[in-house]
Design a protein around this motif. Sequence first.
Motif, PDB file in Angstrom:
ATOM      1  N   SER A  79       5.732 -10.266   3.775  1.00 49.71           N
ATOM      2  CA  SER A  79       5.036  -8.980   3.743  1.00 49.71           C
ATOM      3  C   SER A  79       3.527  -9.194   3.716  1.00 49.71           C
ATOM      4  O   SER A  79       2.761  -8.399   4.266  1.00 49.71           O
ATOM      5  CB  SER A  79       5.470  -8.149   2.544  1.00 49.71           C
ATOM      6  N   THR A  80       3.108 -10.296   3.080  1.00 52.30           N
ATOM      7  CA  THR A  80       1.662 -10.559   3.040  1.00 52.30           C
ATOM      8  C   THR A  80       1.140 -10.918   4.426  1.00 52.30           C
ATOM      9  O   THR A  80       0.038 -10.520   4.806  1.00 52.30           O
ATOM     10  CB  THR A  80       1.362 -11.679   2.031  1.00 52.30           C
ATOM     11  N   VAL A  81       1.953 -11.668   5.176  1.00 54.45           N
ATOM     12  CA  VAL A  81       1.551 -11.989   6.550  1.00 54.45           C
ATOM     13  C   VAL A  81       1.388 -10.690   7.346  1.00 54.45           C
ATOM     14  O   VAL A  81       0.391 -10.470   8.025  1.00 54.45           O
ATOM     15  CB  VAL A  81       2.582 -12.915   7.223  1.00 54.45           C
ATOM     16  N   VAL A  82       2.387  -9.817   7.212  1.00 49.32           N
ATOM     17  CA  VAL A  82       2.306  -8.528   7.918  1.00 49.32           C
ATOM     18  C   VAL A  82       1.105  -7.730   7.411  1.00 49.32           C
ATOM     19  O   VAL A  82       0.363  -7.114   8.179  1.00 49.32           O
ATOM     20  CB  VAL A  82       3.616  -7.727   7.736  1.00 49.32           C
ATOM     21  N   GLU A  83       0.899  -7.785   6.100  1.00 50.63           N
ATOM     22  CA  GLU A  83      -0.236  -7.060   5.516  1.00 50.63           C
ATOM     23  C   GLU A  83      -1.552  -7.544   6.110  1.00 50.63           C
ATOM     24  O   GLU A  83      -2.413  -6.749   6.504  1.00 50.63           O
ATOM     25  CB  GLU A  83      -0.250  -7.259   4.007  1.00 50.63           C
ATOM     26  N   LEU A  84      -1.700  -8.882   6.193  1.00 43.30           N
ATOM     27  CA  LEU A  84      -2.945  -9.429   6.738  1.00 43.30           C
ATOM     28  C   LEU A  84      -3.117  -9.025   8.201  1.00 43.30           C
ATOM     29  O   LEU A  84      -4.215  -8.702   8.647  1.00 43.30           O
ATOM     30  CB  LEU A  84      -2.967 -10.946   6.611  1.00 43.30           C
TER      31      LEU A  84
ATOM     32  N   LEU B 271      -3.268   1.902   5.184  1.00 41.14           N
ATOM     33  CA  LEU B 271      -2.143   2.517   4.490  1.00 41.14           C
ATOM     34  C   LEU B 271      -0.873   1.702   4.735  1.00 41.14           C
ATOM     35  O   LEU B 271      -0.144   1.361   3.813  1.00 41.14           O
ATOM     36  CB  LEU B 271      -1.964   3.955   4.985  1.00 41.14           C
ATOM     37  N   GLY B 272      -0.668   1.346   6.001  1.00 42.82           N
ATOM     38  CA  GLY B 272       0.510   0.561   6.366  1.00 42.82           C
ATOM     39  C   GLY B 272       0.506  -0.777   5.665  1.00 42.82           C
ATOM     40  O   GLY B 272       1.532  -1.214   5.123  1.00 42.82           O
ATOM     41  N   SER B 273      -0.650  -1.427   5.641  1.00 43.93           N
ATOM     42  CA  SER B 273      -0.695  -2.772   5.075  1.00 43.93           C
ATOM     43  C   SER B 273      -0.392  -2.741   3.580  1.00 43.93           C
ATOM     44  O   SER B 273       0.324  -3.588   3.065  1.00 43.93           O
ATOM     45  CB  SER B 273      -2.054  -3.423   5.361  1.00 43.93           C
TER      46      SER B 273
ATOM     47  N   ALA C 217      -4.541   8.574   3.442  1.00 44.48           N
ATOM     48  CA  ALA C 217      -3.819   9.674   4.089  1.00 44.48           C
ATOM     49  C   ALA C 217      -4.783  10.797   4.457  1.00 44.48           C
ATOM     50  O   ALA C 217      -4.715  11.353   5.555  1.00 44.48           O
ATOM     51  CB  ALA C 217      -2.724  10.189   3.153  1.00 44.48           C
ATOM     52  N   GLN C 218      -5.709  11.074   3.542  1.00 45.42           N
ATOM     53  CA  GLN C 218      -6.696  12.130   3.822  1.00 45.42           C
ATOM     54  C   GLN C 218      -7.564  11.786   5.022  1.00 45.42           C
ATOM     55  O   GLN C 218      -7.802  12.616   5.896  1.00 45.42           O
ATOM     56  CB  GLN C 218      -7.604  12.305   2.608  1.00 45.42           C
ATOM     57  N   GLN C 219      -8.020  10.522   5.035  1.00 48.52           N
ATOM     58  CA  GLN C 219      -8.910  10.116   6.114  1.00 48.52           C
ATOM     59  C   GLN C 219      -8.173  10.106   7.460  1.00 48.52           C
ATOM     60  O   GLN C 219      -8.766  10.404   8.484  1.00 48.52           O
ATOM     61  CB  GLN C 219      -9.514   8.735   5.844  1.00 48.52           C
ATOM     62  N   ILE C 220      -6.898   9.753   7.433  1.00 51.39           N
ATOM     63  CA  ILE C 220      -6.127   9.801   8.681  1.00 51.39           C
ATOM     64  C   ILE C 220      -6.116  11.235   9.193  1.00 51.39           C
ATOM     65  O   ILE C 220      -6.328  11.495  10.370  1.00 51.39           O
ATOM     66  CB  ILE C 220      -4.681   9.303   8.455  1.00 51.39           C
ATOM     67  N   GLN C 221      -5.903  12.157   8.275  1.00 50.92           N
ATOM     68  CA  GLN C 221      -5.887  13.574   8.666  1.00 50.92           C
ATOM     69  C   GLN C 221      -7.210  14.020   9.231  1.00 50.92           C
ATOM     70  O   GLN C 221      -7.272  14.862  10.111  1.00 50.92           O
ATOM     71  CB  GLN C 221      -5.570  14.440   7.443  1.00 50.92           C
ATOM     72  N   ARG C 222      -8.296  13.416   8.701  1.00 52.31           N
ATOM     73  CA  ARG C 222      -9.615  13.790   9.193  1.00 52.31           C
ATOM     74  C   ARG C 222      -9.936  13.119  10.520  1.00 52.31           C
ATOM     75  O   ARG C 222     -11.051  13.225  11.011  1.00 52.31           O
ATOM     76  CB  ARG C 222     -10.683  13.389   8.184  1.00 52.31           C
TER      77      ARG C 222
ATOM     78  N   VAL D 202       3.335  -2.049   3.087  1.00 54.76           N
ATOM     79  CA  VAL D 202       4.130  -3.260   3.334  1.00 54.76           C
ATOM     80  C   VAL D 202       4.007  -4.217   2.151  1.00 54.76           C
ATOM     81  O   VAL D 202       4.989  -4.793   1.679  1.00 54.76           O
ATOM     82  CB  VAL D 202       3.655  -3.941   4.638  1.00 54.76           C
ATOM     83  N   GLN D 203       2.760  -4.342   1.667  1.00 49.33           N
ATOM     84  CA  GLN D 203       2.514  -5.240   0.531  1.00 49.33           C
ATOM     85  C   GLN D 203       3.286  -4.798  -0.708  1.00 49.33           C
ATOM     86  O   GLN D 203       3.886  -5.609  -1.405  1.00 49.33           O
ATOM     87  CB  GLN D 203       1.018  -5.260   0.238  1.00 49.33           C
ATOM     88  N   ILE D 204       3.298  -3.504  -0.937  1.00 49.81           N
ATOM     89  CA  ILE D 204       4.002  -2.993  -2.119  1.00 49.81           C
ATOM     90  C   ILE D 204       5.494  -3.276  -1.990  1.00 49.81           C
ATOM     91  O   ILE D 204       6.145  -3.769  -2.914  1.00 49.81           O
ATOM     92  CB  ILE D 204       3.749  -1.474  -2.299  1.00 49.81           C
ATOM     93  N   LEU D 205       6.020  -3.035  -0.798  1.00 53.15           N
ATOM     94  CA  LEU D 205       7.445  -3.267  -0.564  1.00 53.15           C
ATOM     95  C   LEU D 205       7.788  -4.743  -0.758  1.00 53.15           C
ATOM     96  O   LEU D 205       8.705  -5.095  -1.521  1.00 53.15           O
ATOM     97  CB  LEU D 205       7.799  -2.815   0.861  1.00 53.15           C
ATOM     98  N   GLY D 206       7.013  -5.612  -0.082  1.00 58.96           N
ATOM     99  CA  GLY D 206       7.279  -7.049  -0.177  1.00 58.96           C
ATOM    100  C   GLY D 206       7.096  -7.546  -1.591  1.00 58.96           C
ATOM    101  O   GLY D 206       7.883  -8.358  -2.090  1.00 58.96           O
ATOM    102  N   GLY D 207       6.028  -7.052  -2.244  1.00 63.64           N
ATOM    103  CA  GLY D 207       5.763  -7.478  -3.615  1.00 63.64           C
ATOM    104  C   GLY D 207       6.887  -7.050  -4.540  1.00 63.64           C
ATOM    105  O   GLY D 207       7.308  -7.808  -5.422  1.00 63.64           O
TER     106      GLY D 207
END
Length: 858
Positions: free
Chosen positions: A389-394, A355-357, A341-346, A360-365
């Motif tokens: 979710s892992t497919v989306v994560e990859l 971050l998205g991946s 999140a910090q790096q996105i801001q920078r 998604v992984q946390i949600l699917g897991g």
Amino acid sequence: MIQPDNGKTAGKAYGGWRWFRQCHATKGWRALIVVLAFASQASATNPWPDHQWLTQPQAAVLAAPEKQLEDVQAVLFLSARSDPPMVSRQALWLRYDLDLQGEPGVPQTFILTNENVILAEFTLYLLDDRGRLISSHPLGMNQPGLAQKRPAARYQDRIQVPGPGEYHLVLRLFSSTPLAPALLVSPEVEQEYLNQNRIATDWVMLVLTLAMFAFNAVLLYGRADAAYRWFMVFHVLIVFYFSALTGFGHLFMPLSVVQFLSTHIMAMNFLLIFLIFSFAIPFLGKGADQGLLFRLPLVRALQGVNLAFALLSLVVPDVYLFIPLVLMQLVTFGPVLYISAQQIQRGYGPAAFLLGSIAVQILGGAIGTATYSGQLPVSWFTLNAFFASTVVELLLMSFAVTSRMRYLEARQKQLLLQDPETGLPSRAYFSKVLSPNWAKLSAQMSEPVVVLIEIDGIRSMIRLLGPTVAHRLWMQATERWNQFLLSQQGVMPLAGYEADANGSRQPRAAMVLWSRSSFMTVFDAADLTDLDATMAPMRTLVLEEDDHRFEVCSRMAAYAVTDMTESLDELLRKLNVALITAERENRYIHYYSDQQNDFFIRQNELNRTLPQAIQRDQMRCHVQPIIDLGSGVVVGGELLLRWQHPTLGNVSPGEFIPLAEQTHGISSLTREVLRVAARWLSAHPDEAVSISVNLSVLDLVTRVDDQDLAMRIAATGVDATRLKVEVTESVLMENPDACMAMLDQLRQLGCQISIDDFGTGYSSLAYLSRIRPNEIKIDRDFISKLETSVVDRDIVAAIVRLARSMGAIVVAEGVELETTLTLCRDLGCDRVQGYLIARPMPLPEFSAWLAAHSPMVS
Ligand code: C2E
Ligand code: CA
Ligand code: CA
């Protein structure tokens, strides 16, 4: 309630699927359709009404793993339903009550499929309404002859009931990993079709993960970067992870390997965290330079703990590792998400994909884990959420690495265009970005004005303060200038410098570094009322360095663009000319004009041709007589250089001597003059006449061919006692000590010392008395005004007194009028030189002139 398929209800409910089976789709197409169906029906509560998941047990009981069916038959009829625990070291017993409809006396057959393939022990007991065992079916890894069964039919069995009525299904699960059963009950007729789908799904999963792996392997081939390497290792682990978790490993691995992996899912979980973290740290770190939360040792420690848990989970039952797993996820993913999140801001965009991946992984897991541990109802959606979710994560990770490549490339490009220390656009930016787009950029402004600004005195700053301090002052000065320009109206924005590293939309550069000490900026004069007034506060910058205050002056040249087709390079060339003129005329702001250009072109031509002037015999020495006022006798002559330029005609020494000084060509000119003097003096040994030559400061302080001036003079064989050297006051003051030492040497050689242009410089009387000059030449400026100016008369009288006190004789230069001559005599001057006596003449004429004019004034 489970409806057996008696053929009657099939028509409607199975319509779609029958079509599906009938359309003789190839396996690949079926696979695709299964995926689409899966996706489109993910939210439907019960996509296939004929296939049912056993989800809500009527009773759940935990018992020691040794306990067999007889021991628990007593609790079978408990009506209480407790929620099964996540994991346990005990065996879990679950009871499902079935109320089967149908024609009395007609036996019914169902297929049971266990989709939770990682269950170590999973046995199913079919009991009648009075608790009598009808049949038992091991359906986990404890299923006998598993390896011999067709992969699609593994973890599958059929149950038969004699007819409609009440039945009980009792499930006994024992596994230290998740405890929930994922048991699909389906009518017998569907078995073949279901199994085909299972195989097709397995293929889809395998092909999907391998295709993504292959894609990324090709993409990242040859990129030796820690982030990319870890990403590929992560990829490989994902293939094995899901081949065990969802069972598609049987397509390419022996069952024993799949089962080994299945029983060590926990170890792989820790490895996954380890790999994502290993990937994320360099991925997030390389993208932007500052502010990483983690220091390296801490990262190492965390990774060590992850690996230790992975090893530990080979021996310790998974039950004890659930809490560590959650903790490790928190301490690793938490910071990774935070830094992302910090790096996105920078402004480091690729971090968004990471971050998205992970999200998604946390949600699917979470959905997957909740399903396998009985917290969520089992369905195709929940069972496959983790994989999906892992497919989306990859995919997101692939986007992350590709966008990172692009980011790094863009940054590389950007870095090439900016000055490494100030971060300001560099000369490369000028030639690669600004110059090619100039026509377009200037057309967007109504009255473009290009300004070239020079910070003055960088070279003398380096000389005085040393390169380090001078450099820091320069950095400060450019930074101040940039901030100042940014705050002004009408400054042209520079492409690529609109946003700073913190992602704010503020532009961060308003100027392009043009050379070591100069930079350019562009204004729209329509937004700017008065350039001179705007720039006035920047004329002198007060900078502080090491507790010292320094004043740094600037000067600038401006050019109002009228011809938009004129190239920026040409504009800058002209501005350079204007800047040099500004420096020569000591002005703060100077607008370019074409006359300056002519001047500049002439200077260039002189500079270019000066080095060859002597060889090409274009230099001549003229001589101007000097007479003694008392006796009227010619006592000497001053050698003055004349340059007969092939194209420019006569060039005055006032023009080419400064050029020769700048380009270090002065020493060869001086050598030439000294040779001429030596030759003339040796040709006229009897004349009581001395020859004066003009020296510049470089003559006094530099060695040429390892010879200092005294040696060079001695080498000409000149009669030094008849040689007078003229040094201007200002020259002496530039480097007094070195000059003084050399003058002492010359005096020892026998030369006489004359201070030229006296009164124009600011010589210190202290130095003057140390030099002990033989002669002082009063500048033409004073002499020519003697008749009109009382002040000048007083000055000359004072100079005469001063000279007397030092024992020096006084020469009045530039005497043009008889009246001036008289005044000079009255004021006490000893000698005169000027057009009144004679203009400088070619040397050969001088001898004749001497003979004819001796003595001249009486
Ligand atoms: P300077 O040493 O002060 O030389 C005197 C200049 O005044 C000469 O200009 C001379 O022609 C001019 N002059 C003499 N009498 C009169 C007069 O009655 N009225 C006017 N208006 N001018 C008079 P020139 O020859 O153009 O030389 C200019 C300067 O160039 C010299 O000034 C000297 O500083 C420098 N220079 C000339 N030759 C050499 C040289 O060989 N070496 C060096 N280092 N400088 C030289
Ligand atoms: Ca002179
Ligand atoms: Ca002079």
